[in-house]
Motif scaffolding. Structure first.
Motif, PDB file in Angstrom:
ATOM      1  N   LEU A   1      41.296  40.051  39.846  1.00 43.00           N
ATOM      2  CA  LEU A   1      39.961  40.073  40.427  1.00 43.00           C
ATOM      3  C   LEU A   1      39.293  38.723  40.224  1.00 43.00           C
ATOM      4  CD1 LEU A   1      37.544  41.752  41.594  1.00 43.00           C
ATOM      5  CD2 LEU A   1      36.959  42.299  39.215  1.00 43.00           C
ATOM      6  N   SER A   2      38.625  38.250  41.269  1.00 39.75           N
ATOM      7  CA  SER A   2      37.851  37.022  41.164  1.00 39.75           C
ATOM      8  C   SER A   2      36.403  37.318  41.503  1.00 39.75           C
ATOM      9  CB  SER A   2      38.389  35.962  42.138  1.00 39.75           C
ATOM     10  OG  SER A   2      37.572  34.806  42.102  1.00 39.75           O
TER      11      SER A   2
ATOM     12  N   LYS B   1      35.052  31.482  43.620  1.00 46.01           N
ATOM     13  CA  LYS B   1      35.960  30.333  43.524  1.00 46.01           C
ATOM     14  C   LYS B   1      35.437  29.340  42.481  1.00 46.01           C
ATOM     15  CE  LYS B   1      39.018  31.498  46.538  1.00 46.01           C
ATOM     16  NZ  LYS B   1      40.303  31.912  46.047  1.00 46.01           N
TER      17      LYS B   1
ATOM     18  N   ASN C   1      41.888  32.884  41.270  1.00 42.34           N
ATOM     19  CA  ASN C   1      42.605  33.124  42.526  1.00 42.34           C
ATOM     20  C   ASN C   1      42.822  34.609  42.806  1.00 42.34           C
ATOM     21  OD1 ASN C   1      42.909  30.370  43.262  1.00 42.34           O
ATOM     22  ND2 ASN C   1      44.506  30.174  41.718  1.00 42.34           N
ATOM     23  N   GLY C   2      42.093  35.468  42.090  1.00 38.38           N
ATOM     24  CA  GLY C   2      42.188  36.900  42.324  1.00 38.38           C
ATOM     25  C   GLY C   2      41.481  37.298  43.607  1.00 38.38           C
ATOM     26  N   LYS C   3      41.427  38.592  43.851  1.00 39.88           N
ATOM     27  CA  LYS C   3      40.803  39.123  45.067  1.00 39.88           C
ATOM     28  C   LYS C   3      39.282  39.126  44.907  1.00 39.88           C
ATOM     29  CE  LYS C   3      41.257  42.911  48.347  1.00 39.88           C
ATOM     30  NZ  LYS C   3      40.856  42.141  49.481  1.00 39.88           N
ATOM     31  N   LEU C   4      38.609  38.632  45.925  1.00 39.58           N
ATOM     32  CA  LEU C   4      37.147  38.657  45.962  1.00 39.58           C
ATOM     33  C   LEU C   4      36.695  39.981  46.569  1.00 39.58           C
ATOM     34  CD1 LEU C   4      36.590  35.041  47.307  1.00 39.58           C
ATOM     35  CD2 LEU C   4      35.837  35.882  45.083  1.00 39.58           C
ATOM     36  N   LEU C   5      35.803  40.688  45.894  1.00 35.62           N
ATOM     37  CA  LEU C   5      35.289  41.960  46.375  1.00 35.62           C
ATOM     38  C   LEU C   5      33.768  41.910  46.425  1.00 35.62           C
ATOM     39  CD1 LEU C   5      37.343  44.475  44.147  1.00 35.62           C
ATOM     40  CD2 LEU C   5      37.860  43.764  46.487  1.00 35.62           C
TER      41      LEU C   5
ATOM     42  N   TYR D   1      45.894  44.282  38.640  1.00 31.87           N
ATOM     43  CA  TYR D   1      45.007  43.822  39.699  1.00 31.87           C
ATOM     44  C   TYR D   1      44.332  42.533  39.248  1.00 31.87           C
ATOM     45  CZ  TYR D   1      41.655  44.321  43.553  1.00 31.87           C
ATOM     46  OH  TYR D   1      40.920  44.136  44.705  1.00 31.87           O
TER      47      TYR D   1
ATOM     48  N   GLU E   1      32.734  47.178  47.384  1.00 35.71           N
ATOM     49  CA  GLU E   1      34.198  47.288  47.287  1.00 35.71           C
ATOM     50  C   GLU E   1      34.644  47.458  45.832  1.00 35.71           C
ATOM     51  OE1 GLU E   1      35.610  44.608  51.131  1.00 35.71           O
ATOM     52  OE2 GLU E   1      35.016  43.600  49.276  1.00 35.71           O
TER      53      GLU E   1
ATOM     54  N   LYS F   1      36.680  50.546  44.218  1.00 37.00           N
ATOM     55  CA  LYS F   1      37.888  50.342  43.409  1.00 37.00           C
ATOM     56  C   LYS F   1      37.813  51.189  42.132  1.00 37.00           C
ATOM     57  CE  LYS F   1      41.687  48.103  42.190  1.00 37.00           C
ATOM     58  NZ  LYS F   1      42.940  48.436  42.847  1.00 37.00           N
TER      59      LYS F   1
END
Length: 159
Positions: free
Chosen positions: A125-126, A129, A79-83, A123, A87, A91
């Motif tokens: 990170l994903s 899904k 459920n982390g942030k998709l980059l 942070y 991107e 980071k």
């Protein structure tokens, strides 16, 4: 920049070991890489929530022993942030500009990370899904770190 990957469990498959060795070699020109394996716990079939929490806690204690003060901690979480790769590269570059000289990536075991480890995270990170085997995730992470450095350097690899 120093990059540490803390991961639960040992690699057994030769093809994964070979891929990790290749990316480790490639990354040696861009950063100081360290991979730390901590022991995993056996998860019984049909384990209760209580048993799973205990397993995550034990694995988490082993992970936390290797998290250095002052390091920037990135946990891999579904459920982390998709980059995008670009991107992700930005980071890493921004962390360096901000004076972060040590990034720690944490890959949990088959049932994820403990609350204590998640609390240490700077942070989340994903990569998708989807769920990936944690052993394969090491290779995917290393490839993306290598790709990020190639993007930072303006090299054509990432295209």
């Amino acid at each position: 920049m120093k990059i540490t990957i803390i991961t639960v469990g040992k690699l057994k498959e030769k093809y994964l070991k070979d891929a990790i060795a290749e990316y480790t070699k490639r990354l040696s020109k861009s950063c100081k890489l360290e991979i730390i394996e901590v022991a995993d716990e056996k998860t019984p079939d049909q384990a209760s929530v209580l048993v799973e929490n205990g397993i995550r806690r034990k694995e988490g204690e082993r992970i936390l022993k290797h998290i250095k003060e002052g390091a920037y901690v990135i946990t891999l979480e579904i459920n982390g942030k998709l980059l995008s790769s670009e991107e992700f590269s930005e980071k890493i570059e921004q962390l360096g500009i901000q004076g972060k000289s040590h990034i720690i990536f944490v890959i949990g075991g088959s049932i994820g990370l403990s609350e204590e480890v998640l609390e240490k995270s700077d942070y989340a990170l994903s990569f998708s899904k989807m769920t990936f085997p944690h052993q394969l995730m090491r290779v995917i992470l290393l490839e993306q770190i290598y790709r990020a450095y190639r993007i930072i350097e303006g090299a054509p690899y990432h295209k």
